[in-house]
Design a protein around this motif. Structure first.
Motif, PDB file in Angstrom:
ATOM      1  N   VAL A  49       0.792  -0.925   0.225  1.00  0.00           N
ATOM      2  CA  VAL A  49       0.491   0.475   0.228  1.00  0.00           C
ATOM      3  C   VAL A  49       1.401   1.010   0.252  1.00  0.00           C
ATOM      4  O   VAL A  49       1.678   1.253   0.676  1.00  0.00           O
ATOM      5  N   SER A  50       0.689   2.314  -0.596  1.00  0.00           N
ATOM      6  CA  SER A  50       1.130   4.013  -0.875  1.00  0.00           C
ATOM      7  C   SER A  50       0.300   4.490  -0.902  1.00  0.00           C
ATOM      8  O   SER A  50      -0.901   4.183  -0.774  1.00  0.00           O
ATOM      9  N   TYR A  51       0.989   5.996   0.280  1.00  0.00           N
ATOM     10  CA  TYR A  51      -0.243   7.039  -0.283  1.00  0.00           C
ATOM     11  C   TYR A  51       0.266   8.025  -0.323  1.00  0.00           C
ATOM     12  O   TYR A  51       1.918   8.071  -1.062  1.00  0.00           O
ATOM     13  N   ASN A  52      -0.347   9.001  -0.979  1.00  0.00           N
ATOM     14  CA  ASN A  52       0.781  10.405  -1.507  1.00  0.00           C
ATOM     15  C   ASN A  52      -0.525  11.566  -0.788  1.00  0.00           C
ATOM     16  O   ASN A  52      -1.927  11.836  -0.159  1.00  0.00           O
ATOM     17  N   ILE A  53      -0.100  12.236  -0.559  1.00  0.00           N
ATOM     18  CA  ILE A  53      -0.818  13.828   0.112  1.00  0.00           C
ATOM     19  C   ILE A  53      -0.865  14.838  -0.589  1.00  0.00           C
ATOM     20  O   ILE A  53       0.468  15.301  -1.282  1.00  0.00           O
ATOM     21  N   ASN A  54      -2.218  15.834  -0.848  1.00  0.00           N
ATOM     22  CA  ASN A  54      -1.858  16.387  -1.965  1.00  0.00           C
ATOM     23  C   ASN A  54      -1.774  16.405  -3.253  1.00  0.00           C
ATOM     24  O   ASN A  54      -0.418  18.259  -3.706  1.00  0.00           O
ATOM     25  N   GLY A  55      -1.864  15.108  -3.621  1.00  0.00           N
ATOM     26  CA  GLY A  55      -0.678  15.328  -4.684  1.00  0.00           C
ATOM     27  C   GLY A  55       1.056  15.414  -5.129  1.00  0.00           C
ATOM     28  O   GLY A  55       1.297  15.131  -6.300  1.00  0.00           O
ATOM     29  N   GLY A  56       1.049  15.246  -3.980  1.00  0.00           N
ATOM     30  CA  GLY A  56       2.443  14.269  -3.737  1.00  0.00           C
ATOM     31  C   GLY A  56       2.911  13.091  -4.533  1.00  0.00           C
ATOM     32  O   GLY A  56       2.357  12.414  -4.616  1.00  0.00           O
ATOM     33  N   THR A  57       3.850  13.379  -4.201  1.00  0.00           N
ATOM     34  CA  THR A  57       4.987  11.870  -4.351  1.00  0.00           C
ATOM     35  C   THR A  57       4.034  10.479  -3.526  1.00  0.00           C
ATOM     36  O   THR A  57       3.889  10.722  -2.695  1.00  0.00           O
ATOM     37  N   PHE A  58       3.729   9.671  -4.366  1.00  0.00           N
ATOM     38  CA  PHE A  58       3.720   8.638  -3.331  1.00  0.00           C
ATOM     39  C   PHE A  58       4.279   7.878  -3.258  1.00  0.00           C
ATOM     40  O   PHE A  58       5.683   7.394  -2.721  1.00  0.00           O
ATOM     41  N   SER A  59       4.070   7.892  -1.637  1.00  0.00           N
ATOM     42  CA  SER A  59       5.470   6.529  -0.097  1.00  0.00           C
ATOM     43  C   SER A  59       4.651   5.239  -0.339  1.00  0.00           C
ATOM     44  O   SER A  59       3.569   5.666   0.448  1.00  0.00           O
TER      45      SER A  59
END
Length: 89
Positions: A49-59
């Motif tokens: 699973v990965s996530y991003n905040i406000n359209g940033g890079t996925f982590s």
């Protein structure tokens, strides 16, 4: 004490069975208004699973739940979570 906007976050999950179970926010407590948190519990993921905040890079995520800190008052956040198999759903 400063508080978050009423709708500080928008969640958008992209995945086969990725389901958001709960979201808990904590308002900032310092004078600067920049120590808020959000804790997101999720399940049903297929693979990493990965996530991003406000359209940033996925982590990538290594632990459950996802805990984000340092959130600023009066700011709206969009958090997108996805799993490895998003394109196959």
């Amino acid at each position: 004490m400063r508080s978050f906007k009423k709708n500080i976050y928008k969640l958008n999950n992209k995945g086969c069975n990725l389901e958001i179970l709960s979201v808990v926010t904590t308002d900032p407590t310092n004078v600067e208004g920049n120590d808020g948190t959000v804790t997101i519990l999720y399940s049903g993921n297929q693979g990493n699973v990965s996530y991003n905040i406000n359209g940033g890079t996925f982590s990538g995520l290594t632990d459950q739940p996802l805990v984000l800190t340092g959130l600023i008052s009066s700011t709206e956040y969009t958090i997108i979570m996805k799993d490895d198999f998003e394109e196959y759903c």
